[in-house]
Design an enzyme around this catalytic site. Structure first.
Site, short mmCIF file in Angstrom:
data_model
loop_
_atom_site.label_atom_id
_atom_site.label_comp_id
_atom_site.label_asym_id
_atom_site.label_seq_id
_atom_site.Cartn_x
_atom_site.Cartn_y
_atom_site.Cartn_z
N SER A 84 0.83 -1.20 0.00
CA SER A 84 0.00 0.00 0.00
C SER A 84 0.87 1.26 0.00
O SER A 84 1.70 1.43 -0.89
CB SER A 84 -0.95 -0.06 1.20
N ASP B 247 -8.75 -4.10 -6.49
CA ASP B 247 -8.27 -3.57 -5.22
C ASP B 247 -9.01 -2.26 -4.94
O ASP B 247 -8.98 -1.34 -5.75
CB ASP B 247 -6.77 -3.31 -5.31
N HIS C 124 -7.27 -5.89 -1.05
CA HIS C 124 -6.13 -4.98 -1.05
C HIS C 124 -4.84 -5.76 -0.84
O HIS C 124 -4.68 -6.42 0.19
CB HIS C 124 -6.32 -3.96 0.07
#
Length: 508
Positions: A223, A450, A478
């Protein structure tokens, strides 16, 4: 927070409820840097030598090891004040490490140290045998020199707050309140608040690399951790070793573009959830997918007018309701929790489960304390890295565009300019280029649906990096490594163990 609509933080770890015990005092003999350390310091600047040449003193932390590294507060003034960056290490199980694997879970603001147990489960046994697994909290985060802003009760008030952004007056009030929050951060944190930007954190990483005795940086970032890794690669391309960027962000996007991309991402994830829910039993959403999304919209509208009871002193406000809906979308395995929460809210008028999910997202414990400073660090880093326009006309125009691509959730990703307009320290901004010319192959992973880091960003980052290699996971949720399939796992493991990247464009 509701006035920070871009959900760049990874909530998966919070949902898994993984944590670690604190460090304890007993020490063991520090392992000396490798003989190559002097040659790998990576600096010819005498002012920086004391940072690059430092020897880490490792202490015992349960079954792991802890150390603090020293870095400059302000990289433009290396002779000035210093801060610490905390590390926690799991020695390679083989006893003969080939180097260190630095890891970051995202955020900005998530503590890698507190989620090291998560990485020990995600990273394969073969990789754990080959590398010392090293978690570090970036500057401003939790165990490193931290950002500190407000007491838990005030944080509760901020996360549940629903500002009126329909008028210029309401926008001005939101700017003012966020400015007051920022001022509280400055008063409690001091000069550090102006130096927790991503570029400074990436510079710290090169000190860590040298102090660990590694000639090149081996790194696994999820991320926001991909933005941190991409920034490192741009600053130090010749020191990039094996770098995995999973759930990729595009660091060249501004806040408005990030918000629009995430709004579309969460809309798509919510649509996939509704379809899955309606295909099963006991789904509270009737009709087709569009009808189900319309029911969620009406639920949000009702909560905006009348917050739901939760069986506690706290009500479920609109801001908390959206956080509760968004959190389970990070992982398909959490979708049943969302069904349970929506059933309670829509059929019983009970907001308790949505509140529990929102609290999980923010790291709030039942006793009202917060497990870390992730929310405060998130705001501090975000407002240093980019400062979007707070002009009401600009934000209304952007909001209209977002609503077109995300009619159900777009309202929660708009008017982001109010968050940082009155932040009390100036923005640092981004680098001019993230091409990282000359870097070794960088493995970029994107998941096709995602919600938090849309797949298009992985495609873009792989193209921006001169040596980017794109690996695609066709699925939901994710990030991909450790939670998707053997195809992704095998490709990443082979890359980390041998340096051989999969063919660019590989799909799993």
């Amino acid at each position: 927070m509701p006035t920070r609509p871009t959900l760049r933080r990874c909530a998966l770890v919070a949902l898994l409820a993984l944590g670690l015990a604190g460090c304890v005092a007993p020490k063991h003999q520090a392992s000396a840097p490798t003989s190559a350390a002097a040659a790998t310091s990576g600096t010819s600047d005498p002012a920086l030598a004391r940072f690059y040449d430092q020897v880490l003193e490792w202490t015992t932390c349960g079954s792991e090891q802890c150390a603090d590294a020293t870095v400059p507060l302000d990289w433009s003034e290396p002779d000035g004040e210093t801060i610490t960056v905390a590390l926690r290490r799991v020695p390679a199980s083989s006893g003969e490490p080939v180097g260190s694997l630095l890891v970051n879970p995202g955020g900005p603001g998530r503590s890698a140290i507190d989620t090291l147990g998560f990485f020990r489960q995600v990273v394969s046994r073969e990789v754990l045998a080959a590398y010392d697994l090293v978690a570090f909290d970036p500057r401003g985060v939790q165990h490193s020199s931290p950002v500190t802003c407000v007491e838990p009760a005030e944080l509760d008030a901020l996360t549940s707050w629903v500002p009126d952004l329909s008028t210029d007056e309401g926008i001005a009030q939101a700017v003012e309140r966020n400015g007051e929050f920022g001022q509280a951060c400055l008063e409690r944190t001091g000069p550090l608040l102006g130096h927790v930007d991503t570029i400074s954190a990436a510079r710290d990483m090169d000190v860590l690399r040298a102090a660990l005795g590694d000639e090149a940086l081996t790194y696994l970032g999820f991320s926001y951790g991909t933005e941190l890794g991409a920034t490192y690669a741009a600053l130090f391309p010749e020191r990039v070793g094996r770098m995995v960027l999973d759930g990729a962000m595009n660091p060249t996007l501004d806040s408005g573009e990030v918000a629009a991309g995430q709004a579309a991402g969460f809309e798509g994830a919510l649509r996939a959830y509704v379809a899955d829910c309606q295909a099963g039993a006991a789904c509270p959403l009737g009709g087709d997918v569009d009808a189900g999304l319309a029911q969620i919209t009406r639920m949000f509208d009702r909560i905006a007018a009348n917050p739901l009871p939760t069986g506690t002193e706290r009500e479920l406000t609109l801001a908390l309701a959206f956080s509760g809906v968004a959190a389970p979308l990070y992982a398909q395995a959490s979708w049943p929790l969302l069904t349970q929460a929506l059933t309670k809210a829509m059929e019983e008028g009970d907001g308790s489960v949505l509140l529990q999910l929102a609290d999980s997202y923010y790291g709030r414990a039942p006793d009202g304390t917060y497990s870390s400073n992730q929310n405060e660090a998130f705001s501090a880093v975000l407002c240093l890295d980019d400062r979007p326009s707070a002009d009401p006309d600009d934000m209304r125009a952007d909001a209209a565009e977002v609503a077109e691509v995300a009619p159900t959730v777009g309202r929660f990703f708009s008017y982001g300019g109010v968050a940082c307009e009155a932040w009390p320290v100036p923005a640092v901004g981004a680098l001019e280029s993230y091409a990282a010319d000359g870097a070794a192959p960088v493995l970029v992973i994107g998941t096709t649906n995602d919600p938090a880091t849309p797949y298009a960003w992985a495609e873009q980052l792989a193209g921006i990096l001169s040596s980017g290699v794109l690996l695609t996971y066709e699925g939901e949720g994710h990030t991909a490594y450790g939670r998707s399939n053997q195809c992704v796992k095998g490709a990443v493991d082979t890359y980390l163990l041998t340096g051989e990247a999969p063919a660019d464009g590989t799909r799993c």
